[in-house]
Write a protein that holds these residues in place. Structure first.
Motif, PDB file in Angstrom:
ATOM      1  N   LEU A 204       1.858  -7.431   3.778  1.00  0.00           N
ATOM      2  CA  LEU A 204       1.220  -6.404   4.609  1.00  0.00           C
ATOM      3  C   LEU A 204       1.269  -5.041   3.942  1.00  0.00           C
ATOM      4  O   LEU A 204       0.284  -4.287   3.952  1.00  0.00           O
ATOM      5  N   TYR A 205       2.409  -4.711   3.369  1.00  0.00           N
ATOM      6  CA  TYR A 205       2.557  -3.419   2.696  1.00  0.00           C
ATOM      7  C   TYR A 205       1.524  -3.274   1.581  1.00  0.00           C
ATOM      8  O   TYR A 205       0.830  -2.255   1.481  1.00  0.00           O
ATOM      9  N   ARG A 206       1.414  -4.296   0.763  1.00  0.00           N
ATOM     10  CA  ARG A 206       0.479  -4.221  -0.364  1.00  0.00           C
ATOM     11  C   ARG A 206      -0.970  -4.240   0.090  1.00  0.00           C
ATOM     12  O   ARG A 206      -1.823  -3.566  -0.496  1.00  0.00           O
ATOM     13  N   GLU A 207      -1.261  -4.999   1.134  1.00  0.00           N
ATOM     14  CA  GLU A 207      -2.635  -5.049   1.655  1.00  0.00           C
ATOM     15  C   GLU A 207      -3.055  -3.721   2.261  1.00  0.00           C
ATOM     16  O   GLU A 207      -4.197  -3.277   2.111  1.00  0.00           O
ATOM     17  N   GLN A 208      -2.117  -3.074   2.966  1.00  0.00           N
ATOM     18  CA  GLN A 208      -2.429  -1.837   3.682  1.00  0.00           C
ATOM     19  C   GLN A 208      -2.281  -0.588   2.815  1.00  0.00           C
ATOM     20  O   GLN A 208      -2.628   0.511   3.254  1.00  0.00           O
ATOM     21  N   PHE A 209      -1.796  -0.734   1.601  1.00  0.00           N
ATOM     22  CA  PHE A 209      -1.481   0.433   0.788  1.00  0.00           C
ATOM     23  C   PHE A 209      -2.718   1.275   0.481  1.00  0.00           C
ATOM     24  O   PHE A 209      -3.767   0.758   0.108  1.00  0.00           O
ATOM     25  N   ARG A 210      -2.555   2.569   0.666  1.00  0.00           N
ATOM     26  CA  ARG A 210      -3.585   3.545   0.328  1.00  0.00           C
ATOM     27  C   ARG A 210      -2.975   4.547  -0.649  1.00  0.00           C
ATOM     28  O   ARG A 210      -1.951   5.163  -0.350  1.00  0.00           O
ATOM     29  N   PRO A 211      -3.587   4.740  -1.816  1.00  0.00           N
ATOM     30  CA  PRO A 211      -3.038   5.700  -2.781  1.00  0.00           C
ATOM     31  C   PRO A 211      -2.888   7.083  -2.148  1.00  0.00           C
ATOM     32  O   PRO A 211      -3.690   7.494  -1.307  1.00  0.00           O
ATOM     33  N   SER A 212      -1.842   7.787  -2.547  1.00  0.00           N
ATOM     34  CA  SER A 212      -1.559   9.120  -2.019  1.00  0.00           C
ATOM     35  C   SER A 212      -1.137  10.024  -3.163  1.00  0.00           C
ATOM     36  O   SER A 212      -1.014   9.593  -4.317  1.00  0.00           O
ATOM     37  N   ALA A 213      -0.887  11.289  -2.835  1.00  0.00           N
ATOM     38  CA  ALA A 213      -0.354  12.200  -3.842  1.00  0.00           C
ATOM     39  C   ALA A 213       1.010  11.741  -4.312  1.00  0.00           C
ATOM     40  O   ALA A 213       1.468  12.119  -5.391  1.00  0.00           O
ATOM     41  N   ARG A 214       1.635  10.902  -3.521  1.00  0.00           N
ATOM     42  CA  ARG A 214       2.972  10.401  -3.821  1.00  0.00           C
ATOM     43  C   ARG A 214       2.951   9.195  -4.753  1.00  0.00           C
ATOM     44  O   ARG A 214       3.691   9.120  -5.722  1.00  0.00           O
ATOM     45  N   LEU A 215       2.098   8.233  -4.439  1.00  0.00           N
ATOM     46  CA  LEU A 215       2.031   6.989  -5.206  1.00  0.00           C
ATOM     47  C   LEU A 215       0.579   6.575  -5.404  1.00  0.00           C
ATOM     48  O   LEU A 215      -0.224   6.667  -4.475  1.00  0.00           O
ATOM     49  N   THR A 216       0.263   6.089  -6.576  1.00  0.00           N
ATOM     50  CA  THR A 216      -1.077   5.541  -6.819  1.00  0.00           C
ATOM     51  C   THR A 216      -1.093   4.039  -6.608  1.00  0.00           C
ATOM     52  O   THR A 216      -2.152   3.450  -6.387  1.00  0.00           O
ATOM     53  N   GLU A 217       0.071   3.403  -6.662  1.00  0.00           N
ATOM     54  CA  GLU A 217       0.187   1.959  -6.468  1.00  0.00           C
ATOM     55  C   GLU A 217       1.383   1.664  -5.562  1.00  0.00           C
ATOM     56  O   GLU A 217       2.310   2.476  -5.481  1.00  0.00           O
ATOM     57  N   PRO A 218       1.403   0.512  -4.897  1.00  0.00           N
ATOM     58  CA  PRO A 218       2.543   0.177  -4.038  1.00  0.00           C
ATOM     59  C   PRO A 218       3.843   0.139  -4.840  1.00  0.00           C
ATOM     60  O   PRO A 218       3.849  -0.234  -6.020  1.00  0.00           O
ATOM     61  N   TYR A 219       4.924   0.502  -4.191  1.00  0.00           N
ATOM     62  CA  TYR A 219       6.246   0.403  -4.808  1.00  0.00           C
ATOM     63  C   TYR A 219       7.186  -0.175  -3.763  1.00  0.00           C
ATOM     64  O   TYR A 219       7.525   0.481  -2.780  1.00  0.00           O
ATOM     65  N   ALA A 220       7.576  -1.427  -3.978  1.00  0.00           N
ATOM     66  CA  ALA A 220       8.390  -2.151  -3.003  1.00  0.00           C
ATOM     67  C   ALA A 220       9.764  -2.455  -3.561  1.00  0.00           C
ATOM     68  O   ALA A 220       9.901  -3.031  -4.644  1.00  0.00           O
ATOM     69  N   MET A 221      10.778  -2.083  -2.803  1.00  0.00           N
ATOM     70  CA  MET A 221      12.149  -2.417  -3.139  1.00  0.00           C
ATOM     71  C   MET A 221      12.663  -3.428  -2.120  1.00  0.00           C
ATOM     72  O   MET A 221      12.425  -3.277  -0.918  1.00  0.00           O
TER      73      MET A 221
END
Length: 358
Positions: A204-221
């Motif tokens: 869900l996180y990766r599907e819903q991810f929208r690039p932002s000023a913070r991150l251009t790609e998902p980052y999951a820990m």
């Protein structure tokens, strides 16, 4: 053994063992932070828990200040601060101060649940009207807003304004995963107590991810429970208190962390034994070969960008040794020995300009 090629980090709860004290537990956490920094772990987080005799990390900002002062380069932060328990202004002031004191080293991991019983949650917020899931987006937006501007009532969060820590969303289900994705924030998933939800939430996180000023790609820990020792038998013996402690928590009688001997001698009934076995099934417990295989399997399944390790054992020295063994297996590099090229393998997800927007 192959290098995993991702950062490894630590979550600690300042466990108070039977026969010990909160002061000793907190000292053990500070010593563990120093040691794991030497070993090459990326970040060290502490969790917020209340009304639990066996956990001393009830005030993460206070403990984080000590951890940051006791270490040099490791990122330190909360895993997490439970936002329903606190006014957003207070959290902003606390973590703004930490960031001002230790620039570029503070993580603010935020959770959406109280993480405690209803009576304790009411005592924390001093109101009978508990916050619901529906309140979280507004509360979170208010918190983040304090780091960049005054709110609509003209309240300035000092010294939060201009001192924004690295903000993460934490979760154990799909809700926070979706919010983190839509806001373009890094996401930390609690695999250590919600393993059945791990893969669906990450998807869900990766599907819903929208690039932002913070991150251009998902980052999951992903945070996993790991107990490493010289062999499988020793690791299972050391892990026993964690299983019994969690069982007692679920039975409504939390207490100090039992000793391994107390856990081994406990008279489990059939249902209790099944409960603990189910708990251990989603943990990585064993000697070096077993732990290496467990970590490899977890990372292959989750494709995590970072692995956070939490180790619930009675003796702080056993926790340190477990983290040492994991560092050896992962071939982590101590900070002083990393070349400029190596640093790229230990990314900071924060925007260096400090202007990242949630």
């Amino acid at each position: 053994m192959a290098h995993f090629d991702i950062p490894f980090s630590v979550l600690d709860l300042a466990v108070v063992g039977s026969g010990s004290t909160p002061g000793a537990a907190l000292s053990g956490t500070i010593e563990l932070a120093r040691r794991t920094e030497q070993l090459g772990y990326q970040r060290f987080w502490v969790a917020e828990h209340h009304n639990m005799p066996g956990i001393a990390s009830s005030a993460p900002p206070v403990l984080i200040a000590h951890l940051a002062a006791a270490t040099r380069s490791m990122r330190v932060g909360s895993g997490g601060v439970m936002l329903p328990n606190h006014a957003p202004l207070v959290v902003a002031e606390q973590f703004g101060m930490l960031e001002a004191l230790h620039p570029g080293r503070i993580d603010l991991g935020i959770g959406r649940a109280p993480g405690t019983d209803p009576v304790t949650a009411q005592a924390l917020r001093r109101t009978a009207n508990a916050l619901s899931v529906d309140d979280f987006p507004e509360e979170f937006a208010a918190l983040v807003g304090y780091f960049s501007s005054a709110n609509d009532r003209g309240v300035h969060a000092v010294p939060a304004l201009g001192n924004k820590p690295d903000v993460w969303l934490l979760g154990s289900s799909g809700y926070s995963a979706q919010v983190a994705g839509m806001l373009g924030l890094p996401f930390a998933f609690a695999h250590h107590f919600s393993a059945t939800n791990t893969l669906p939430a990450l998807a869900l996180y990766r599907e819903q991810f929208r690039p932002s000023a913070r991150l251009t790609e998902p980052y999951a820990m992903v945070c996993a429970s790991v107990v490493a020792a010289r062999d499988d038998e020793r690791a299972r013996y050391l892990a026993g208190p964690g299983g019994l402690s969690f069982l007692q928590l679920r039975q409504g009688r939390p207490g100090l962390m039992p000793t391994p001997a107390q856990a081994a001698g406990y008279d489990y009934n059939e249902m209790e034994r099944a409960f603990v076995a189910d708990r251990f099934a989603n943990q990585i417990i064993g000697g070096p070969d077993t732990v290496f295989k467990g970590i490899t399997s977890l990372l292959e399944q989750t494709q995590a960008d970072e692995l956070m390790v939490t180790t619930m054992v009675h003796d702080p020295s056993d926790a340190r040794r477990s983290h040492e063994l994991v560092a050896e297996l992962a071939e982590l590099s101590p900070p002083a020995s990393r070349s400029s090229g190596d640093q790229a393998a230990y990314p900071s997800v924060a925007d260096p300009s400090g202007n990242d927007a949630a």
